[in-house]
Enzyme design. Structure first.
Site, PDB file in Angstrom:
ATOM      1  N   HIS A 164       0.829  -1.226   0.000  1.00  0.00           N
ATOM      2  CA  HIS A 164       0.000   0.000   0.000  1.00  0.00           C
ATOM      3  C   HIS A 164       0.858   1.268   0.000  1.00  0.00           C
ATOM      4  CE1 HIS A 164      -3.903  -2.046   0.846  1.00  0.00           C
ATOM      5  NE2 HIS A 164      -3.130  -2.921   1.429  1.00  0.00           N
TER       6      HIS A 164
ATOM      7  N   ASN B 171     -10.398  -2.642   2.543  1.00  0.00           N
ATOM      8  CA  ASN B 171     -10.091  -2.648   1.113  1.00  0.00           C
ATOM      9  C   ASN B 171     -11.361  -2.395   0.317  1.00  0.00           C
ATOM     10  OD1 ASN B 171      -7.332  -3.199   1.226  1.00  0.00           O
ATOM     11  ND2 ASN B 171      -7.593  -5.414   1.076  1.00  0.00           N
TER      12      ASN B 171
END
Ligand code: HDE
Length: 709
Positions: free
Chosen positions: A92, A165
């Protein structure tokens, strides 16, 4: 001219469109943030506060002389610069953030005692960071990947991080497999390729050997992995959590974020082109939306399962590769989140924000999901090396708005100056402060849910985690025919990049054939592999057989074309009145029309006046827009320009809604359809708006195939 300026208004102007309440809250919050530095009107100084007289020349022995070591101004500046970088996130790394607020729809005391969910008047500040997973900090926004959707709620009872997510399941079931999975998906170790994608051998090697990944992989091969905008993504907490009320009654919950902008994607061809033409496509889209006052909004919902129903399903609630179909447990909406303020400084806020699923508040607790349990350790651990020590909670963006006192002391980069002599508890020297708060007290202390555990210490995967294909099948079978085709193409594209045929064959035979034979056969044909006759695994096939909520087509949103970007193509001879009508009609619907010319220079209108444009057609190609309109007077100029023709044909190929004139339509060799309209601006705009609301003109897909990319 009526064109909306591309120069986004400054913060204060955007803030002008906020409700007075919200503007006040924002102002109040910012006045508390004494750490925000504004250098306007200030002298340039060294870090020690000395005013600097010359910031152009280092100290030398004579104008051409050797540099002098004593130049503390030069040394300080260069030393600081030498250490400007910190390690990027291991996953990420590429992300973008925004501030906003959360507001509860009512009092949810029956479900949870969490303070931020009790009062619809209460405004809880939030900071959100969206991200891709695989690529480094500078990678492209539109790669095929899962998107992180991490929200920090600065509640009065401490920070609550919902680190989710844009897909509701995960690749693996147990935290111990996470480093293996990440090593497989990251660029390959020998040549550090590919950047930002999963189309390579090590990823497909791993997932074809690990059937528990099948469900998440099919999500990643769907259009969910190439969102049109960060504003148009759902968010999911993935794991099952608990919510606990004041009576101590717990329920299992799954968190959902539902975007009011709808759930929409770009096409794969657009995604790939955008990765080159605007690496910052998603970042820019979110930034501009907030700056222009199109604040994106999500509703926070939960699927609630009473503790007593834990074993009611044909999958295990603790298994993070499973979702609860919304047909079985609908989503109860709890409140809304609005993002209405861009960060002042990317590094200080977006880069330094530190999320952790272990940051919870009273009224929220964990389940025994073994993936979640591993995460509780990992996030704080990773911040220690990424942010340089255990005091990262003192970095402004991470500070709770709730007071925070403890006996924790010292360590690298300590900011707080703790008064008093007793850095231990209990103590009598400092009057016993700071003291514990019993859970039963008003605003009580955190108490873990008292779950009874009676078990053998063992390394074993629960049998109830064993069905890896039913929900992957459910997902595929719940897609529209268009979405299914996109999935087939995505597997074919990705596996086509895999060098080893054994891996391709294994994915087709051992994974896809168990999900759906039609899918496996189509992918095998595209790869030139023998089609499997049947799957090797006896798949249970859960209930329901279809879940409409899984298809993006079921989430059109309810804000119309607000914030959608529309290209208005202009050129010499354009009729100013026609442009004016179109732009006004689009602005009335809160869309963002932009005038594009052959170059960035103004164009001459039919009555000889200069008309300023926002950008050139080359500078902002059709892939950056949701729809295209052509005003009167430009047929000839556009038909004789290669760039304009490419713009229009590409827009057609990407199923965009368009308004053209008859002559232009025939010179491009295109046919009218539900979204390709012939204008007269007034008659066509209504149908055009409807087509943009539909996101893409799906009916055109077959006809568009024939148009060169
Ligand atoms: Fe993460 N994850 N993760 N993850 N994750 C990180 O934390 C980890 C997982 C997610 O914008 C890291 O601060 C483990 C699931 C997001 O800053 C790290 C496991 C979900 C973000 C980490 C998982 C996520 C991260 C890297 C399996 C969806 C970005 C840097 C046990 C529910 C947050 C950092 C941001 C970031 C570990 C699995 C979401 C290494 C060990 C499942 C959105 O700590």
């Amino acid at each position: 001219m009526p064109s909306k300026k591309t120069d986004a208004p400054k913060h204060s102007e955007a803030a002008g469109t906020q409700t007075p309440d919200r503007a006040n809250t924002n102002a109040k919050l910012q006045s508390l943030e004494t750490f925000r530095s504004d250098a306007t009107g200030q002298a340039l100084r060294t870090n020690q506060g000395v005013k600097i007289a010359d910031n152009q020349n280092s100290l030398k022995a004579g104008a051409r002389g050797a540099s002098l070591l004593e130049d503390f101004i030069l040394r300080e500046k260069i030393t600081h610069f030498d250490h400007e970088r910190i390690p990027e996130r291991i996953v990420h790394a590429r992300g973008t953030g925004a501030h906003g607020y959360f507001q509860s729809y009512g009092c949810h005391a029956e479900l949870t005692k969490a303070g931020f969910l009790q009062d619809p008047e209460k405004i809880t500040p939030v900071f959100v960071r969206f991200s891709t997973v695989q690529g480094p900090r500078g990678s492209a926004d539109t790669v095929r990947d899962v998107r992180g959707f991490a929200v920090k709620f600065y509640t009065d009872e401490g920070n609550f991080d919902l680190v989710g997510n844009n897909m509701p399941v995960f690749f693996i079931q147990d935290a111990i497999k996470f480093p293996d999975f990440v090593h497989a998906v990251k660029p390959e170790p020998h040549n550090e390729m590919p950047t930002g994608g999963s189309a390579h051998d090590t990823f497909w090697d791993f997932v074809s050997l690990v059937p528990e990944s099948a469900h998440m992989v099919i999500w990643a091969m769907s259009d969910r992995a190439i969102p049109r905008s960060l504003r148009m993504m759902e968010g999911f907490g993935v794991h099952t959590f608990r919510m606990i009320n004041t009576e101590g009654v717990a329920s299992f919950v799954k968190f959902h974020w539902k975007p009011r902008q709808g759930v929409h994607s770009v096409l794969w061809d657009e995604a790939q082109k955008l990765a080159g033409k605007d690496t910052d496509y998603h970042r820019r889209d979110l930034w501009e939306a907030i700056e222009t006052g199109d604040y994106p909004e999500w509703e926070l919902g939960v699927q609630i399962v009473p503790e007593a129903d834990e074993h009611r399903f044909d999958f295990d609630l603790l298994d993070p590769t499973k979702l609860i179909p919304e047909e079985l447990v609908p989503v109860t909406k709890l409140g809304k989140m609005v993002l209405d303020r861009n960060p002042d400084n990317f590094f200080a806020e977006t880069e330094q924000v530190a999320f952790c699923p272990g940051h919870i508040v009273p009224g929220i607790d964990f389940s025994n999901d073994p993936l979640l349990q591993g995460r509780l350790f990992s996030y704080t651990d990773t911040q220690i090396s990424r942010l340089g020590g255990p005091n990262f909670h003192e970095i402004p963006i991470n500070r709770p708005v709730a007071p925070n006192h403890s006996s924790q002391r010292d360590a690298m980069h300590r900011m707080t100056i703790d008064k008093g002599r007793a850095s231990y508890e209990p103590n009598s020297i400092d009057g016993g402060w700071p003291k514990e708060t019993p859970p039963a007290a008003q605003d009580g202390g955190f108490e873990s849910y008292q779950e009874r555990i009676d078990a053998h210490k063992i390394r074993q995967r629960s049998e109830s985690f064993g069905d890896h294909f039913s929900q992957a099948r459910l997902f595929f079978q719940s897609m529209s025919p268009t979405e299914q085709q996109h999935i087939i193409k995505a597997y074919s594209f990705e596996l086509g990049k895999v060098e080893r045929e054994t891996i391709r064959q294994r994915e087709v035979n051992e994974i896809l054939a168990n999900i759906d034979l039609k899918l496996a056969t189509a992918v095998a044909a595209n790869l030139g592999l023998p089609a499997p006759k049947q799957g090797r695994v006896q798949v249970k096939g859960g209930k329901p057989a279809q879940s409409k909520a899984l298809s993006q087509m079921s989430h059109p949103g309810d804000v119309g074309i607000k914030g959608r970007k529309i290209a208005v193509l202009v050129a010499e001879g354009v009729e100013a009145a026609s442009v004016d009508k179109l732009v006004k009609a689009l602005e009335a619907k809160s869309a963002r029309p932009m005038l594009l010319g052959p170059t960035s220079a103004p164009v001459k209108t039919a009555d000889g006046k200069p008309l300023p444009v926002d950008a050139s057609m080359e500078g902002m190609p059709s892939i950056m827009f949701d729809g295209i309109v052509v005003p009167k007077g430009v047929d000839k100029a556009l038909a004789s320009s290669g760039v304009a023709k490419h713009f229009l044909l590409e827009g057609y190929k990407h199923l965009k809604a368009m308004v053209l004139t008859k002559d232009l339509l025939s010179s491009l060799g295109l046919k009218e359809d539900k979204g390709l309209l012939l204008g007269d601006e007034q008659k066509s705009v209504g149908a055009f708006v409807k087509a943009v609301e539909g996101h893409r003109v799906w009916e055109r897909e077959a006809a568009a195939e024939a148009v060169p990319a």
